[in-house]
Design an enzyme around this catalytic site. Sequence first.
Site: not given
Ligand SMILES: NC(=O)c1ccc[n+]([C@@H]2O[C@H](COP(=O)([O-])OP(=O)(O)OC[C@H]3O[C@@H](n4cnc5c(N)ncnc54)[C@H](O)[C@@H]3O)[C@@H](O)[C@H]2O)c1
Length: 308
Positions: A17, A36, A89, A155, A159, A189
Amino acid sequence: MSLDGKVAIVTGSGRGLGLAYAQELARQGASVVVNDVDAATAAEAVASIEGTGGKAVAVVAPVGSTETAKQLVRTAVDTYGRLDILVTNAGVLRDTVLWKMSDDDFDTVIGVHLRGTFTTVREAAIHLREQGEGGRIITIGSPTGQRGTFGQTNYAAAKAGIVGMVRTWAQELKKAGITANVVIPVAATAMTATVPYFAAAVEADAAGEPMPAFFRHDLGFGTSDDVAGLVAYLASDAAAGVTGQAIGVGGDRLQLWSHPEPVVTAYRDGGWTYDALEDEFPTLVGESLQSVGERFPALPEELQRPRP
Ligand SMILES: NC(=O)c1ccc[n+]([C@@H]2O[C@H](COP(=O)([O-])OP(=O)(O)OC[C@H]3O[C@@H](n4cnc5c(N)ncnc54)[C@H](O)[C@@H]3O)[C@@H](O)[C@H]2O)c1
């Protein structure tokens, strides 16, 4: 373009995302600080933005500490001369039921999501207030933070805490013209790839096929790009009047979440003793008890996949 001349930081934007947010903000004209923990994915993200004519620079550092927060804001200002937009994010999961959750599982998730959001927003707020031209704080929540999910104590705490902070920041930052909102995304994702319920949708996305309408419409589950438009909109001047909101988006669905309000208010002269509660609680409150957890519709048979 709606974000011409603006400068944005997107944490955790190497993939998923965050990458979609960074790319969309750049498409709308913003220069972007990509962040990242993984240097290779961060470099690829920068290259993908530059490849389509955008401007981006990478900060490879783990979000959570004040040091990283300072490095992110300093990079925006040193590279592009200002800061306008912060998207918090970055995230990780360490799922397990409460009785098996270790201190490390708890601290890791709280550290990246909750502390990481706090430290980066604090640093951005300091700079944006000094800059004196308003700004945009876009944090990331989750349906889990709104409703709770089995196996996600850490989590859910992080959140829900982010929404709590945003309700406070919307008040504290209002005078400075800085909006603070929560986006609640749902998308295919790496984070959702292992959830069996979403398997057919993740499979379609990976094959470059359109996602079944059941996922896009009934569940509000789509691609990362489906979420990016809302992030760019909240970052724009068009959304100057939107603050303190929790807004869900995914697939074909957009939702405005309510903030908690009392559902029952009752008064009793002298206060609520045990005896009074035993008498009156079942009728006064008992009939309005609130549900928890997300309500998922049954998966149509053709979209069911065997559990791994
Ligand atoms: N995918 C979903 O449906 C969904 C739903 C609700 C919330 N979210 C939230 O959206 C955000 C992105 O999630 P996603 O699904 O793209 O996950 P993802 O795992 O694909 O991406 C997360 C990214 O964050 C990076 N990361 C992790 N720890 C880090 C840190 N300490 N510093 C910097 N970068 C870091 C990872 O390397 C990765 O590139 C998150 O906050 C997640 O909780 C996602």
